[in-house]
Design a protein around this motif. Structure first.
Motif, short mmCIF file in Angstrom:
data_model
loop_
_atom_site.label_atom_id
_atom_site.label_comp_id
_atom_site.label_asym_id
_atom_site.label_seq_id
_atom_site.Cartn_x
_atom_site.Cartn_y
_atom_site.Cartn_z
N GLY A 1 -1.16 2.64 17.22
CA GLY A 1 0.08 1.88 17.28
C GLY A 1 0.70 1.80 15.91
N TYR A 2 1.72 0.97 15.77
CA TYR A 2 2.41 0.81 14.48
C TYR A 2 2.85 -0.65 14.39
CZ TYR A 2 5.88 1.69 10.77
OH TYR A 2 6.61 1.67 9.61
N LEU A 3 2.87 -1.18 13.18
CA LEU A 3 3.19 -2.60 13.04
C LEU A 3 4.69 -2.86 12.80
CD1 LEU A 3 0.16 -3.77 10.83
CD2 LEU A 3 0.48 -4.15 13.28
N TYR A 4 5.48 -1.80 12.74
CA TYR A 4 6.93 -1.92 12.53
C TYR A 4 7.24 -2.80 11.31
CZ TYR A 4 7.30 0.87 16.69
OH TYR A 4 7.18 1.91 17.57
N GLU A 5 7.99 -3.89 11.50
CA GLU A 5 8.40 -4.66 10.30
C GLU A 5 7.22 -5.32 9.58
OE1 GLU A 5 8.67 -6.89 13.93
OE2 GLU A 5 9.79 -5.12 13.33
N LYS A 6 6.03 -5.28 10.20
CA LYS A 6 4.86 -5.85 9.53
C LYS A 6 4.03 -4.78 8.81
CE LYS A 6 4.50 -9.91 12.40
NZ LYS A 6 3.86 -10.48 13.57
N ASP A 7 4.55 -3.57 8.76
CA ASP A 7 3.89 -2.48 8.02
C ASP A 7 4.35 -2.64 6.56
OD1 ASP A 7 2.77 0.12 7.38
OD2 ASP A 7 4.77 0.96 7.61
N LEU A 8 3.56 -3.36 5.77
CA LEU A 8 4.03 -3.76 4.43
C LEU A 8 3.50 -2.88 3.31
CD1 LEU A 8 3.42 -7.60 4.83
CD2 LEU A 8 5.63 -6.42 4.98
N TYR A 9 4.22 -2.88 2.21
CA TYR A 9 3.81 -2.17 1.00
C TYR A 9 2.45 -2.70 0.53
CZ TYR A 9 3.98 -0.64 -3.90
OH TYR A 9 3.68 -0.08 -5.11
N SER A 10 1.62 -1.82 -0.03
CA SER A 10 0.27 -2.24 -0.42
C SER A 10 0.22 -2.98 -1.76
CB SER A 10 -0.63 -1.01 -0.52
OG SER A 10 -0.23 -0.22 -1.63
N GLY A 11 1.25 -2.83 -2.57
CA GLY A 11 1.23 -3.46 -3.90
C GLY A 11 0.59 -2.56 -4.95
N ALA A 12 0.48 -1.25 -4.65
CA ALA A 12 -0.22 -0.33 -5.55
C ALA A 12 0.34 -0.34 -6.98
CB ALA A 12 -0.15 1.10 -4.97
N LEU A 13 1.64 -0.35 -7.10
CA LEU A 13 2.23 -0.28 -8.45
C LEU A 13 1.92 -1.54 -9.26
CD1 LEU A 13 3.90 1.40 -10.39
CD2 LEU A 13 5.98 0.52 -9.33
N ALA A 14 1.99 -2.69 -8.59
CA ALA A 14 1.68 -3.95 -9.28
C ALA A 14 0.24 -3.94 -9.77
CB ALA A 14 1.92 -5.14 -8.35
N TYR A 15 -0.65 -3.39 -8.94
CA TYR A 15 -2.06 -3.31 -9.32
C TYR A 15 -2.23 -2.38 -10.53
CZ TYR A 15 -7.07 -2.49 -9.04
OH TYR A 15 -8.40 -2.38 -9.35
N ASP A 16 -1.64 -1.21 -10.44
CA ASP A 16 -1.76 -0.23 -11.54
C ASP A 16 -1.21 -0.79 -12.85
OD1 ASP A 16 -2.90 1.55 -9.87
OD2 ASP A 16 -1.16 2.89 -9.70
N GLU A 17 -0.14 -1.56 -12.77
CA GLU A 17 0.48 -2.07 -14.00
C GLU A 17 -0.19 -3.35 -14.50
OE1 GLU A 17 2.06 -0.04 -15.44
OE2 GLU A 17 3.68 0.92 -14.34
N GLY A 18 -1.25 -3.77 -13.82
CA GLY A 18 -2.00 -4.93 -14.30
C GLY A 18 -1.37 -6.27 -13.96
N LEU A 19 -0.50 -6.29 -12.94
CA LEU A 19 0.09 -7.57 -12.51
C LEU A 19 -0.87 -8.19 -11.48
CD1 LEU A 19 3.77 -6.31 -12.07
CD2 LEU A 19 3.02 -8.00 -13.76
N LEU B 1 9.90 8.00 19.11
CA LEU B 1 8.51 8.50 19.13
C LEU B 1 7.59 7.72 20.08
CD1 LEU B 1 7.83 9.28 15.34
CD2 LEU B 1 8.25 10.91 17.17
N ASP B 2 8.12 6.63 20.61
CA ASP B 2 7.34 5.81 21.55
C ASP B 2 5.98 5.39 20.99
OD1 ASP B 2 9.30 5.93 23.50
OD2 ASP B 2 8.58 7.89 24.23
N ILE B 3 5.96 4.95 19.77
CA ILE B 3 4.68 4.45 19.21
C ILE B 3 4.54 2.99 19.62
CG2 ILE B 3 3.26 4.18 17.14
CD1 ILE B 3 5.09 6.18 15.74
N PRO B 4 3.45 2.65 20.32
CA PRO B 4 3.31 1.25 20.75
C PRO B 4 3.22 0.28 19.56
CG PRO B 4 1.37 2.57 21.37
CD PRO B 4 2.33 3.49 20.71
N ARG B 5 3.62 -0.95 19.80
CA ARG B 5 3.55 -1.97 18.76
C ARG B 5 2.12 -2.50 18.65
NH1 ARG B 5 7.07 -5.44 16.07
NH2 ARG B 5 8.82 -4.28 16.90
#
Lengths: 322, 102
Positions: A124-142, A37-41
């Protein structure tokens, strides 16, 4: 016998802390969708997936497994699994998905990126630095796990010089736009869903779809983030005549997705109820969230066609991929 | 019922538990997709009363809330119901499950 809350949430928290993801899926599964897709870093504006779409095949596989545990009552292994998971990432064993399932979800991300490109949006896209937001941990009160993770993500974004984030699912949109600023001092990125961005641009039209369908609003887009008009505007522009279900917009009915992990049977019950409500209006159901898509698809009978909004938009505005 | 006077205080440390304005109208219960009769008005009343034992005994119900905000969007008192449920989860994770480490 219910899925044990303590061990399951413990594993989730441990994964977030040690592996920066609720369900560590590996590098290839996380960024493989970008091929060709040629998305720049990097750059000031980035497409931020938070790995949600990429995780769904693993979530599906795990939900299936947990539902079996729930029925069989053999849940005593969970404590043991949690202690092992601290040492070795057990996720690939708990959540094994097939290449075909992964491709189906990766294709949605490809379509979203191609739609933005077709609309002339520079990102652009952060590739391996495109990290999970932690949404589930937040919802579960962690909260401690979540806050530590959010600060980590903030550091990664700042270091990459990012200023604007284009998100692709409601949960990551909500986390980055409304939750992170309350938990991370200085979190000042502009966060917009790709649906909001696309709705402000003109997409090239390849064909008008000339069909009717119904829409399932995600609770998070509708009630948390107020994203109601953009999907409707985009679908109208693609030639889709929408028939609204009785419970729609701010009154939308949950897909049951949030209960997939801890209460798989209840989750399925809610999804079945929602599919009935949607089917009463149209056999073609459009979702705008990977979790809604997965959960409603699992509960839908053969005569109900559940698709993501990006499937429709791609068909109307993009050439087919070779 | 045993009243624990420190219960609400501990909850406030984790988040902003706010249900004082609840007038017990039952809109939330009527709209809940799960049809949870206890949630949220009865549960919140028990929290406000300091009935820690019965709240802790409802941990499964507390974790089964979808956080879909159907109740919250229609609450005439404007109570932040989903955030209250999250506060209770944080409390349970800390005080009952020992999952507080970051």
């Amino acid at each position: 016998m219910p899925v044990p809350i303590q061990s399951t949430l413990g594993m989730l928290g441990d994964n977030l802390k040690k592996r920066h993801s609720a369900l560590p899926i590996g590098r290839k599964a996380a960024i493989g969708w970008t091929r060709g897709l040629d998305i720049p870093r990097g750059g000031e504006t980035v497409l931020y997936t938070g790995q949600m779409w990429q995780m769904v095949p693993a979530i599906n596989a795990m939900a299936g497994r947990l539902a079996k545990y729930e029925k069989s009552g053999s849940t005593r292994l969970f404590g043991f699994a949690r202690s092992m998971n601290k040492l070795v990432n057990l996720t690939p064993f708990l959540a094994r998905s097939t290449p075909a399932e992964r491709k189906a979800f990766d294709d949605r991300l490809r379509n979203i990126a191609r739609l933005l490109q077709a609309a002339g949006v520079k990102f652009g896209y952060l590739y391996e630095k495109d990290l999970y937001s932690g949404a589930l941990a937040y919802d579960e009160g962690l909260d401690e796990n979540f806050s530590a993770h959010a600060r980590y993500v903030y550091g990664v974004l700042k270091e990459a010089g990012v200023k604007r984030l284009i998100t692709v699912d409601p949960h990551t949109t909500n986390m980055l736009r409304s939750v992170y600023p309350k938990h991370v001092p200085g979190f000042d990125f502009e966060v917009r869903s790709y649906l909001e961005v696309l709705a402000e641009h003109t997409l090239p039209t390849r064909k008008s779809l000339d069909r009717s369908a119904t829409i399932h609003d995600s609770c998070v887009y509708a009630r948390y983030e107020g994203v109601l008009e953009p999907p409707r505007k985009l679908l109208a522009g693609s030639g889709v005549a929408l028939a609204e279900p009785e419970l729609s917009g701010k009154l939308t009915f949950c897909c049951g997705g949030p209960l997939e992990t801890l209460f798989p049977s209840k989750s399925h019950e809610i999804a079945t109820k929602r599919v009935e409500q949607l089917k009463a209006v149209s056999p073609k159901v459009i979702t705008a969230c990977p979790l809604c898509l997965a959960n409603l698809s699992r509960a839908a009978p053969a005569d109900v066609d559940v698709k993501d909004i990006s499937d429709y938009l791609a068909e109307a505005h993009l050439p087919a991929e070779a | 019922m045993k009243v624990d006077s420190g219960f609400l205080h501990t909850l406030h440390l984790g988040g902003e538990f706010d249900a004082n304005l609840c007038m017990n109208c039952g809109t939330c219960t009527a709209l809940c997709p799960l049809g949870i009769e206890l949630m949220p008005r009865k549960l919140f009343r028990r929290v406000l009363l300091g009935d820690k034992e019965s709240v802790v005994g409802q941990s499964e119900t507390i974790f089964s809330c979808l956080l879909c905000r159907m109740c919250e969007s229609n609450c005439p008192a404007g109570i932040h119901i989903a955030e209250n449920v999250r506060s209770l989860r944080t409390y349970l994770n800390h005080e009952v499950y020992g999952l507080a480490e970051a």
